[in-house]
Design a protein around this motif. Structure first.
Motif, PDB file in Angstrom:
ATOM      1  N   SER A  50      -8.747  21.249  26.822  1.00  0.00           N
ATOM      2  CA  SER A  50     -10.180  21.177  27.141  1.00  0.00           C
ATOM      3  C   SER A  50     -10.520  21.856  28.461  1.00  0.00           C
ATOM      4  O   SER A  50     -11.669  22.226  28.692  1.00  0.00           O
ATOM      5  N   ALA A  51      -9.537  22.027  29.339  1.00  0.00           N
ATOM      6  CA  ALA A  51      -9.780  22.644  30.648  1.00  0.00           C
ATOM      7  C   ALA A  51      -9.629  24.153  30.622  1.00  0.00           C
ATOM      8  O   ALA A  51      -9.888  24.816  31.631  1.00  0.00           O
ATOM      9  N   LEU A  52      -9.220  24.706  29.460  1.00  0.00           N
ATOM     10  CA  LEU A  52      -8.921  26.136  29.382  1.00  0.00           C
ATOM     11  C   LEU A  52      -9.987  26.875  28.576  1.00  0.00           C
ATOM     12  O   LEU A  52     -10.622  26.293  27.684  1.00  0.00           O
ATOM     13  N   PRO A  53     -10.192  28.162  28.842  1.00  0.00           N
ATOM     14  CA  PRO A  53     -11.229  28.950  28.160  1.00  0.00           C
ATOM     15  C   PRO A  53     -10.795  29.461  26.794  1.00  0.00           C
ATOM     16  O   PRO A  53     -10.747  30.659  26.531  1.00  0.00           O
ATOM     17  N   CYS A  54     -10.460  28.531  25.926  1.00  0.00           N
ATOM     18  CA  CYS A  54      -9.996  28.900  24.596  1.00  0.00           C
ATOM     19  C   CYS A  54     -10.672  28.016  23.553  1.00  0.00           C
ATOM     20  O   CYS A  54     -11.332  27.022  23.899  1.00  0.00           O
ATOM     21  N   GLU A  55     -10.518  28.356  22.291  1.00  0.00           N
ATOM     22  CA  GLU A  55     -11.000  27.486  21.227  1.00  0.00           C
ATOM     23  C   GLU A  55     -10.279  26.148  21.353  1.00  0.00           C
ATOM     24  O   GLU A  55      -9.064  26.102  21.584  1.00  0.00           O
ATOM     25  N   GLN A  56     -11.032  25.047  21.234  1.00  0.00           N
ATOM     26  CA  GLN A  56     -10.496  23.736  21.590  1.00  0.00           C
ATOM     27  C   GLN A  56      -9.643  23.115  20.484  1.00  0.00           C
ATOM     28  O   GLN A  56      -9.850  21.988  20.031  1.00  0.00           O
ATOM     29  N   THR A  57      -8.631  23.860  20.055  1.00  0.00           N
ATOM     30  CA  THR A  57      -7.624  23.376  19.109  1.00  0.00           C
ATOM     31  C   THR A  57      -6.278  23.911  19.565  1.00  0.00           C
ATOM     32  O   THR A  57      -6.204  24.847  20.376  1.00  0.00           O
TER      33      THR A  57
ATOM     34  N   ALA B  58      -0.226  27.055  31.771  1.00  0.00           N
ATOM     35  CA  ALA B  58      -1.612  27.502  31.875  1.00  0.00           C
ATOM     36  C   ALA B  58      -2.458  26.480  32.629  1.00  0.00           C
ATOM     37  O   ALA B  58      -3.328  26.851  33.432  1.00  0.00           O
ATOM     38  N   TYR B  59      -2.221  25.207  32.386  1.00  0.00           N
ATOM     39  CA  TYR B  59      -2.980  24.145  33.059  1.00  0.00           C
ATOM     40  C   TYR B  59      -2.692  24.141  34.554  1.00  0.00           C
ATOM     41  O   TYR B  59      -3.601  24.011  35.383  1.00  0.00           O
ATOM     42  N   MET B  60      -1.418  24.294  34.921  1.00  0.00           N
ATOM     43  CA  MET B  60      -1.052  24.322  36.329  1.00  0.00           C
ATOM     44  C   MET B  60      -1.518  25.597  37.031  1.00  0.00           C
ATOM     45  O   MET B  60      -1.611  25.626  38.266  1.00  0.00           O
ATOM     46  N   ALA B  61      -1.809  26.630  36.252  1.00  0.00           N
ATOM     47  CA  ALA B  61      -2.232  27.911  36.826  1.00  0.00           C
ATOM     48  C   ALA B  61      -3.740  27.985  37.033  1.00  0.00           C
ATOM     49  O   ALA B  61      -4.253  29.044  37.395  1.00  0.00           O
ATOM     50  N   LEU B  62      -4.465  26.879  36.794  1.00  0.00           N
ATOM     51  CA  LEU B  62      -5.906  26.883  37.036  1.00  0.00           C
ATOM     52  C   LEU B  62      -6.176  27.364  38.457  1.00  0.00           C
ATOM     53  O   LEU B  62      -5.458  27.006  39.394  1.00  0.00           O
TER      54      LEU B  62
ATOM     55  N   ASN C 150      -1.398  33.888  23.640  1.00  0.00           N
ATOM     56  CA  ASN C 150      -0.728  35.137  23.253  1.00  0.00           C
ATOM     57  C   ASN C 150      -1.511  36.356  23.741  1.00  0.00           C
ATOM     58  O   ASN C 150      -0.928  37.357  24.167  1.00  0.00           O
ATOM     59  N   GLU C 151      -2.855  36.258  23.700  1.00  0.00           N
ATOM     60  CA  GLU C 151      -3.684  37.398  24.069  1.00  0.00           C
ATOM     61  C   GLU C 151      -3.842  37.554  25.582  1.00  0.00           C
ATOM     62  O   GLU C 151      -3.766  38.663  26.108  1.00  0.00           O
ATOM     63  N   SER C 152      -4.037  36.437  26.274  1.00  0.00           N
ATOM     64  CA  SER C 152      -4.354  36.531  27.698  1.00  0.00           C
ATOM     65  C   SER C 152      -3.152  36.320  28.611  1.00  0.00           C
ATOM     66  O   SER C 152      -3.123  36.827  29.731  1.00  0.00           O
ATOM     67  N   ARG C 153      -2.164  35.558  28.139  1.00  0.00           N
ATOM     68  CA  ARG C 153      -1.000  35.280  28.980  1.00  0.00           C
ATOM     69  C   ARG C 153       0.261  35.960  28.470  1.00  0.00           C
ATOM     70  O   ARG C 153       1.359  35.731  28.981  1.00  0.00           O
ATOM     71  N   LYS C 154       0.116  36.743  27.416  1.00  0.00           N
ATOM     72  CA  LYS C 154       1.218  37.548  26.867  1.00  0.00           C
ATOM     73  C   LYS C 154       2.393  36.704  26.397  1.00  0.00           C
ATOM     74  O   LYS C 154       3.564  37.096  26.538  1.00  0.00           O
ATOM     75  N   THR C 155       2.108  35.514  25.842  1.00  0.00           N
ATOM     76  CA  THR C 155       3.162  34.695  25.247  1.00  0.00           C
ATOM     77  C   THR C 155       3.369  35.112  23.789  1.00  0.00           C
ATOM     78  O   THR C 155       2.619  35.929  23.248  1.00  0.00           O
ATOM     79  N   SER C 156       4.366  34.529  23.148  1.00  0.00           N
ATOM     80  CA  SER C 156       4.647  34.852  21.738  1.00  0.00           C
ATOM     81  C   SER C 156       4.738  33.554  20.941  1.00  0.00           C
ATOM     82  O   SER C 156       5.738  33.287  20.266  1.00  0.00           O
TER      83      SER C 156
ATOM     84  N   GLY D 170       4.475  21.913  19.582  1.00  0.00           N
ATOM     85  CA  GLY D 170       5.891  21.689  19.809  1.00  0.00           C
ATOM     86  C   GLY D 170       6.301  22.046  21.228  1.00  0.00           C
ATOM     87  O   GLY D 170       5.464  22.415  22.055  1.00  0.00           O
ATOM     88  N   PRO D 171       7.595  21.956  21.540  1.00  0.00           N
ATOM     89  CA  PRO D 171       8.077  22.181  22.913  1.00  0.00           C
ATOM     90  C   PRO D 171       7.647  23.517  23.512  1.00  0.00           C
ATOM     91  O   PRO D 171       7.240  23.581  24.671  1.00  0.00           O
ATOM     92  N   LYS D 172       7.730  24.604  22.727  1.00  0.00           N
ATOM     93  CA  LYS D 172       7.395  25.917  23.267  1.00  0.00           C
ATOM     94  C   LYS D 172       5.899  25.999  23.608  1.00  0.00           C
ATOM     95  O   LYS D 172       5.511  26.511  24.661  1.00  0.00           O
ATOM     96  N   THR D 173       5.068  25.461  22.704  1.00  0.00           N
ATOM     97  CA  THR D 173       3.627  25.475  22.954  1.00  0.00           C
ATOM     98  C   THR D 173       3.274  24.568  24.129  1.00  0.00           C
ATOM     99  O   THR D 173       2.438  24.915  24.969  1.00  0.00           O
ATOM    100  N   ARG D 174       3.926  23.380  24.209  1.00  0.00           N
ATOM    101  CA  ARG D 174       3.633  22.459  25.317  1.00  0.00           C
ATOM    102  C   ARG D 174       3.976  23.090  26.660  1.00  0.00           C
ATOM    103  O   ARG D 174       3.229  22.957  27.635  1.00  0.00           O
ATOM    104  N   LYS D 175       5.109  23.784  26.714  1.00  0.00           N
ATOM    105  CA  LYS D 175       5.501  24.424  27.971  1.00  0.00           C
ATOM    106  C   LYS D 175       4.462  25.464  28.387  1.00  0.00           C
ATOM    107  O   LYS D 175       4.040  25.513  29.555  1.00  0.00           O
ATOM    108  N   ALA D 176       4.031  26.295  27.436  1.00  0.00           N
ATOM    109  CA  ALA D 176       3.017  27.309  27.747  1.00  0.00           C
ATOM    110  C   ALA D 176       1.702  26.660  28.155  1.00  0.00           C
ATOM    111  O   ALA D 176       0.999  27.153  29.042  1.00  0.00           O
ATOM    112  N   LEU D 177       1.370  25.530  27.523  1.00  0.00           N
ATOM    113  CA  LEU D 177       0.135  24.817  27.842  1.00  0.00           C
ATOM    114  C   LEU D 177       0.185  24.250  29.259  1.00  0.00           C
ATOM    115  O   LEU D 177      -0.789  24.358  30.027  1.00  0.00           O
ATOM    116  N   ILE D 178       1.313  23.658  29.620  1.00  0.00           N
ATOM    117  CA  ILE D 178       1.461  23.115  30.980  1.00  0.00           C
ATOM    118  C   ILE D 178       1.379  24.240  32.011  1.00  0.00           C
ATOM    119  O   ILE D 178       0.732  24.099  33.059  1.00  0.00           O
TER     120      ILE D 178
END
Length: 553
Positions: free
Chosen positions: A343-350, A383-387, A359-365, A373-381
């Motif tokens: 909810s804190a990030l500029p993306c579709e809220q799902t 991005a959240y910490m990079a606010l 994948n588009e803005s942070r160049k993840t895969s 899952g673990p890979k998505t959670r790590k990328a989410l954390i």
């Protein structure tokens, strides 16, 4: 053309000589410093009878380019003469009594060429004089010697240095008691560097020292301007900065240490503080309400402090661990925390929306499968910490301390003896932003009931910022008065811009005032049309009990 002008004012007579035109300097006149002379022009020509002399001088300066008419404002004419003195196109000399005895009256008079004796001057009213006195002391009231100060009044500036008693004084100022002025440190960064060693590891007092008319000033690389008045001595008390940021309210769920987005404003304030004190240390202190047992709450307060510290330091692994199956069910992070971060990030809220955005803005895969899952959670954390504005500089030292339920905000309604009171405000984390080392030292990660250190940290606080889950925080006001350089008339309609933790702009009212209320506490920079270059960016504190005074040159 040979020309010069005499100007009689108060107890002296001035002879003005243009550099162009062949006029000679008086053989027994004492030259005036061009800058100091430029500040005195308004006094020399205060008498209405001097206006013709002003016009004559400007006529001479503008022999080839006519830029004014006889209806030009006196203030405009004064400015032209002041500029000519500063630029050395005009020189000023003080004539000795032997010459002034033959001077003209209260205005200006072109020098005659005959040998006839001039008429005696009319009696001159005795000039009123006043004085300013400023002292500088440390937090314990001890004088600070060798501090360079700049005093301003009615468009005039004076530089003084504090003596062994910490005092600096300017005498023989034209004016009467109560004349408004201001004082600032000539080099704030040098003051901070020289005074900080005094504080060492000694606890700073929690109240003003016993000195004359104390005005508290926190040690920063840029320190605020302070309003003063003549014949009213003030003492600038230098305080080592300790900003206390409190995140209180529902920034945490019951039993959880996940830091909600509501705390981001407070986190950004902490990061801003350390941009100005890059060699400081931060202490993160966790608290709980009394809805659980003492031991349980003590552990939870440490967990909350550690989670905030991990967020400030971008420690992704520390947050990933809270999704682990080894964590107690009531403390474990899951779907709720994932949704909160998205909810804190500029993306579709799902989850899938985050995966696509990442994948588009942070160049993840990441696989766009909607599975956190673990890979998505790590990328989410990550991005959240990079606010923006939420990462503490690497050089800042940091420690944590958990106080559990031992130090509630108020005793009423959250009694130590009851393990059943749910008070949202007590479910908080506090950040003490020390200018240097944490003092007194942290006694360990877990507090003991009644420990003295927590109260000692609080007593040293100079700036308090409260951020609630509702987004509110402590506020103050920015209040300022602008006057002309003579101090005789307020400057109405002057444009200004203010920057800091918020932007404000406008123009002064009919009384030369600007006022902004409900401004987040902090220091603000104000740029005012008409200020000289060295004063264009002033630092103003909020919540002053009287307006700052500034004279526009």
């Amino acid at each position: 053309m040979s020309v010069g002008w005499r100007v009689r004012r108060f107890r002296e007579e001035i002879y003005l000589v243009p550099k162009l035109g062949g006029a000679a300097a008086p053989s027994d006149g004492a030259p005036l410093d061009p800058v100091s002379a430029s500040f005195r022009v308004a006094d020399w020509f205060a008498d209405v009878t001097a206006r013709n002399t002003l016009i004559e001088i400007v006529d001479h300066l503008d022999t080839y380019v006519r830029t004014h008419t006889p209806s030009a404002a006196t203030s405009w004419l004064v400015t032209r003469v002041s500029d000519a003195l500063r630029e050395r196109r005009l020189e000023a000399y003080v004539l000795p009594p032997s010459i002034t005895s033959g001077s003209g009256g209260g205005g200006g008079e072109k020098k005659g060429t005959g040998d006839e004796a001039p008429p005696p001057p009319p009696p001159v009213a005795e000039e009123k004089l006043t004085w300013f006195e400023v002292a500088v002391a440390d937090a314990w009231g001890e004088p600070v010697e060798g501090i360079a100060l700049e005093l301003s009044w009615q468009g005039t500036k004076g530089k003084v240095t504090t003596g062994s008693d910490g005092k600096a004084r300017i005498d023989d100022v034209p004016g009467s008691s109560g004349l408004p002025g201001s004082v600032r440190f000539a080099n704030s960064k040098a003051v901070r560097a020289s005074v900080r060693p005094r504080y060492g590891k000694k606890e700073q007092p929690g109240k003003p020292p016993d000195v004359e008319n104390p005005k508290m000033v926190t040690l920063r690389d840029e320190m605020s301007v302070t309003s003063i008045r003549s014949e009213a001595p003030v003492t600038l008390v230098l305080l080592k900065t300790l900003t206390w940021v409190r995140l209180f309210g529902m920034h945490f769920d019951t039993s959880k240490c996940f830091l909600r987005e509501t705390a981001m404003r407070g986190i950004r304030r902490v990061v801003e503080v350390y941009k100005a004190i890059p060699d400081g240390e931060v202490l993160v202190v966790g608290h709980t309400d009394t809805s659980g047992a003492d031991a349980y709450n003590l552990d939870l307060s440490v967990e909350r402090a550690a989670a905030v510290m991990a967020f400030l330091k971008d420690d992704v692994a520390a947050w990933e661990a809270w999704f682990g199956a080894d964590k107690p069910a009531e403390k474990r992070w899951g779907t709720r925390e994932v949704r909160s971060m998205i909810s804190a990030l500029p993306c579709e809220q799902t989850v899938a929306g985050f995966q696509t955005w990442s994948n588009e803005s942070r160049k993840t895969s990441l696989a766009v499968d909607g599975d956190a899952g673990p890979k998505t959670r790590k990328a989410l954390i990550e991005a959240y910490m990079a606010l923006d504005g939420t990462t503490l500089p690497d050089a800042i030292g940091a420690e944590i301390h958990g106080c559990g339920e031992y130090f509630p905000l108020t005793d009423a309604g959250d009694d130590h003896g009851k393990d059943s009171t749910v008070a949202a405000d007590n479910r908080r984390v506090e950040l003490f932003c020390f200018d240097d080392k944490i003092h007194p030292p942290v006694p360990g990660e877990k507090a003991t009931k009644g420990e003295p250190q927590y109260d000692q940290w609080k007593r040293q606080v100079t700036d308090n910022i409260d951020v609630s889950a509702a987004g509110t925080e402590d506020v103050g006001k920015i209040w300022m008065e602008l006057w002309d350089k003579t101090g005789q008339a307020p400057r109405a309609g002057v444009a200004y811009q203010i920057s800091g933790d918020g932007a404000y702009s406008g123009a002064t009212d009919g009384s030369g005032r600007l006022l902004h209320e409900k401004v987040p506490q902090g220091d603000y920079r104000i740029t005012v049309a008409g200020l000289t270059e060295d004063s264009a960016a002033l630092v103003l504190p909020t919540a002053d009990d009287e307006p700052q005074i500034r004279f526009l040159l």
